[in-house]
Design a protein around this motif. Structure first.
Motif, short mmCIF file in Angstrom:
data_model
loop_
_atom_site.label_atom_id
_atom_site.label_comp_id
_atom_site.label_asym_id
_atom_site.label_seq_id
_atom_site.Cartn_x
_atom_site.Cartn_y
_atom_site.Cartn_z
N ALA A 115 -28.85 60.83 8.50
CA ALA A 115 -27.92 61.92 8.80
C ALA A 115 -27.88 62.92 7.65
CB ALA A 115 -26.53 61.35 9.07
N ARG A 116 -27.77 62.42 6.41
CA ARG A 116 -27.75 63.32 5.25
C ARG A 116 -29.08 64.06 5.11
NH1 ARG A 116 -27.60 61.49 -1.15
NH2 ARG A 116 -27.54 63.61 -2.03
N PHE A 117 -30.17 63.34 5.29
CA PHE A 117 -31.50 63.93 5.17
C PHE A 117 -31.70 65.07 6.19
CE2 PHE A 117 -36.10 63.94 6.03
CZ PHE A 117 -36.60 64.04 4.74
N THR A 118 -31.28 64.82 7.41
CA THR A 118 -31.45 65.82 8.47
C THR A 118 -30.54 67.02 8.26
OG1 THR A 118 -32.02 64.04 10.02
CG2 THR A 118 -31.41 66.17 10.97
N LEU A 119 -29.27 66.74 7.95
CA LEU A 119 -28.31 67.83 7.74
C LEU A 119 -28.74 68.74 6.61
CD1 LEU A 119 -25.57 69.20 8.27
CD2 LEU A 119 -24.54 67.52 6.71
N LEU A 140 -30.96 82.17 11.85
CA LEU A 140 -30.62 81.09 10.94
C LEU A 140 -30.41 79.77 11.69
CD1 LEU A 140 -28.19 82.90 8.47
CD2 LEU A 140 -30.58 82.28 8.11
N LEU A 141 -29.79 79.84 12.84
CA LEU A 141 -29.60 78.62 13.65
C LEU A 141 -30.93 78.07 14.12
CD1 LEU A 141 -26.46 79.57 15.79
CD2 LEU A 141 -26.60 77.84 13.97
N LEU A 142 -31.84 78.96 14.47
CA LEU A 142 -33.16 78.52 14.92
C LEU A 142 -33.94 77.87 13.76
CD1 LEU A 142 -34.87 78.52 17.47
CD2 LEU A 142 -35.84 80.71 16.76
N ILE A 143 -33.84 78.47 12.57
CA ILE A 143 -34.48 77.88 11.40
C ILE A 143 -33.91 76.50 11.10
CG2 ILE A 143 -34.72 78.10 8.89
CD1 ILE A 143 -34.84 81.13 9.28
N ALA A 144 -32.58 76.39 11.15
CA ALA A 144 -31.92 75.12 10.87
C ALA A 144 -32.31 74.06 11.91
CB ALA A 144 -30.41 75.31 10.84
N ALA A 145 -32.35 74.45 13.18
CA ALA A 145 -32.70 73.49 14.23
C ALA A 145 -34.14 73.01 14.07
CB ALA A 145 -32.52 74.14 15.60
N SER A 146 -35.04 73.93 13.74
CA SER A 146 -36.44 73.55 13.54
C SER A 146 -36.59 72.58 12.38
CB SER A 146 -37.27 74.81 13.28
OG SER A 146 -38.61 74.48 12.99
N ALA A 147 -35.91 72.86 11.26
CA ALA A 147 -35.99 71.97 10.10
C ALA A 147 -35.36 70.62 10.40
CB ALA A 147 -35.29 72.62 8.91
N ALA A 148 -34.27 70.60 11.16
CA ALA A 148 -33.61 69.33 11.50
C ALA A 148 -34.51 68.47 12.38
CB ALA A 148 -32.28 69.61 12.20
N GLY A 277 -31.66 67.89 -3.41
CA GLY A 277 -31.03 66.71 -3.98
C GLY A 277 -30.97 65.58 -2.97
N ALA A 278 -30.73 65.92 -1.72
CA ALA A 278 -30.73 64.90 -0.66
C ALA A 278 -32.13 64.37 -0.41
CB ALA A 278 -30.14 65.49 0.63
N PHE A 279 -33.13 65.26 -0.41
CA PHE A 279 -34.51 64.81 -0.20
C PHE A 279 -34.94 63.81 -1.26
CE2 PHE A 279 -35.47 69.27 1.68
CZ PHE A 279 -34.81 68.92 2.85
N PHE A 280 -34.47 64.02 -2.49
CA PHE A 280 -34.88 63.16 -3.60
C PHE A 280 -33.89 62.03 -3.85
CE2 PHE A 280 -36.79 67.32 -5.37
CZ PHE A 280 -37.86 67.20 -4.50
N SER A 281 -32.98 61.79 -2.89
CA SER A 281 -32.01 60.69 -2.99
C SER A 281 -31.19 60.76 -4.27
CB SER A 281 -32.72 59.33 -2.89
OG SER A 281 -33.39 59.20 -1.66
N MET A 282 -30.76 61.95 -4.61
CA MET A 282 -29.94 62.13 -5.81
C MET A 282 -28.52 61.62 -5.54
SD MET A 282 -29.09 65.69 -7.84
CE MET A 282 -30.83 66.13 -7.88
#
Length: 416
Positions: A115-119, A140-148, A277-282
């Motif tokens: 959940a944290r990783f996706t958000l 921006l919503l489209l970019i966020a949805a694509s990345a999620a 920071g979330a990607f790197f499990s900080m």
């Protein structure tokens, strides 16, 4: 020392070195930490890291251990846990015979939750969109949805394949499909819809660690790290372009983006730092520090580029040098991986926009052939050179304070 105790100490030291090396710690700090642990366990060791393995030798004896290790990941939580165990053993607060099991427990710490990783993947991609001038809510919503969606796919794929190259390829493919479908619907700023979810895939820590290894004349390891990072970047470009091809569309090059107001730029940069920071499990408690440093650095870069009229490479160089000066003593104090923390603070400066623009231009050049206009060639060259200069500026700006600080620390210790 009896042979069984010496063998156990060697095994524990090799495990600590492997965990640090595999989860993003710089090579130099990995060697120093492992040798320090060895002394605390009663043996004097030499640690020789290579791509694919680490050799730990007991000095003055033919005894050694070779363990497989590839520096493919970045996990600040595990690095912090391993260095904590090493500190406890060296300080005498953790018995030597309990060190191995404590290191095993540290290696099993879970990464950031899905959940944290996706958000934060969605937040980071949208923040990069803001930095590059996409202020429309729909975009921006489209970019966020694509990345999620890409983040969910990466986590899903991690359960089926240990190959680290599959995940960025598939995430970039998704970004290309989403952007191409949006383009067919008539939405604007399609290039940013394509590029921003891919920018969060760029392997910045591996680039920095590779550059540091080269600067320390660990040539083979440095080249291997940079080659690994280059392969990931190529696969990101390939996945993005294949996504457009799957929908029957073409990714065209786009012009330079317009600058955004300072306040918007700085806030977006802080959000981008939080996402990495979330990607790197900080750990959550450490997150405010790189966010603050990243916002400060981006404000400096904005002032240099927008107000002073300096080039993007110059602004990036100055900002990254400031980040290196601030971050270096902190990571040494907290025993954190320098490359991961430093890159998190400057992630919004990565020239992904120029890299992907150059890749799109090359594909367009191939499709047009000999009749391609000269403007396309100059655009490819300009984007490629700009991306190269910015990457060099980031690398030099971040690692120069790191190297100077290490030199100063070594000289001070020798004088004592």
């Amino acid at each position: 020392m009896d042979p069984s105790h010496r063998e156990a100490a060697l095994k524990t030291t090799a495990l600590a070195a492997t965990l640090l090396f595999a989860h993003g710690q710089t090579t130099e700090r990995t060697v120093i930490a492992a040798e320090r642990l060895g002394r605390a366990l009663g043996i004097t060791v030499r640690v020789l890291p290579y791509w694919g393995e680490i050799t730990v030798e007991i000095e003055g004896t033919p005894i050694s251990q070779i363990v497989p290790a590839k520096p493919l990941g970045v996990d600040m939580g595990r690095v912090l846990a391993v260095t904590t165990v090493i500190d406890q053993v060296c300080d005498g607060t953790l018995p030597s015979d309990a060190a191995h099991s404590a290191l095993i427990s540290a290696s099993r710490l879970p990464p950031a939750s899905t959940a944290r990783f996706t958000l934060f993947a969605a937040l980071g991609a949208a923040s990069l969109g803001v930095i590059f001038g996409a202020l429309e809510a729909t975009i921006l919503l489209l970019i966020a949805a694509s990345a999620a969606i890409g983040a969910l796919a990466r986590r899903w794929l991690s359960g089926f394949s240990a190959n680290p190259l599959v995940q960025p390829l598939c995430a970039a493919l998704i970004a290309g499909i989403v952007a191409a479908a949006a383009g067919r619907s008539g939405l604007p700023a399609i290039s940013l819809v394509a590029f921003c979810p891919c920018m969060v895939l760029v392997p910045g820590p591996h680039i920095l660690n590779g550059a540091i290894d080269l600067a320390r004349t660990r040539m083979a390891l440095g080249i291997a790290r940079l080659a690994y990072a280059a392969v990931i970047v190529v696969l990101i470009c390939a996945g993005l372009l294949c996504g457009f091809a799957a929908v029957g569309a073409e990714l065209a090059t786009t012009g330079s983006t317009r600058p955004v107001p300072l306040a918007v730029d700085v806030i977006a940069a802080g959000c981008a730092v939080a996402s990495f920071g979330a990607f790197f499990s900080m750990p959550w408690l450490l997150l405010p520090f790189p966010i603050a440093v990243g916002m400060f650095a981006h404000a400096v870069r904005w002032a240099l580029v927008v107000v002073a009229g300096e080039s993007a490479a110059t602004g990036t160089l100055v900002s990254c040098m400031l980040v290196g000066i601030i971050v270096t003593p902190v990571v040494d104090r907290l025993h954190l991986p320098f490359a991961a923390l430093a890159f998190s603070a400057v992630v919004s400066m990565m020239p992904g926009f120029f890299l992907f623009n150059a890749a799109a231009g090359l594909v367009e050049l191939v499709s047009i052939g000999p009749s391609a206009p000269a403007s396309l060639l100059t655009g490819i060259a300009a984007n490629g050179v700009t991306a190269f200069l910015i990457i060099m500026a980031m690398t030099v700006g971040l690692i120069l304070p790191r190297m100077l600080f290490d030199r100063f620390s070594s000289a001070r210790q020798q004088s004592r």
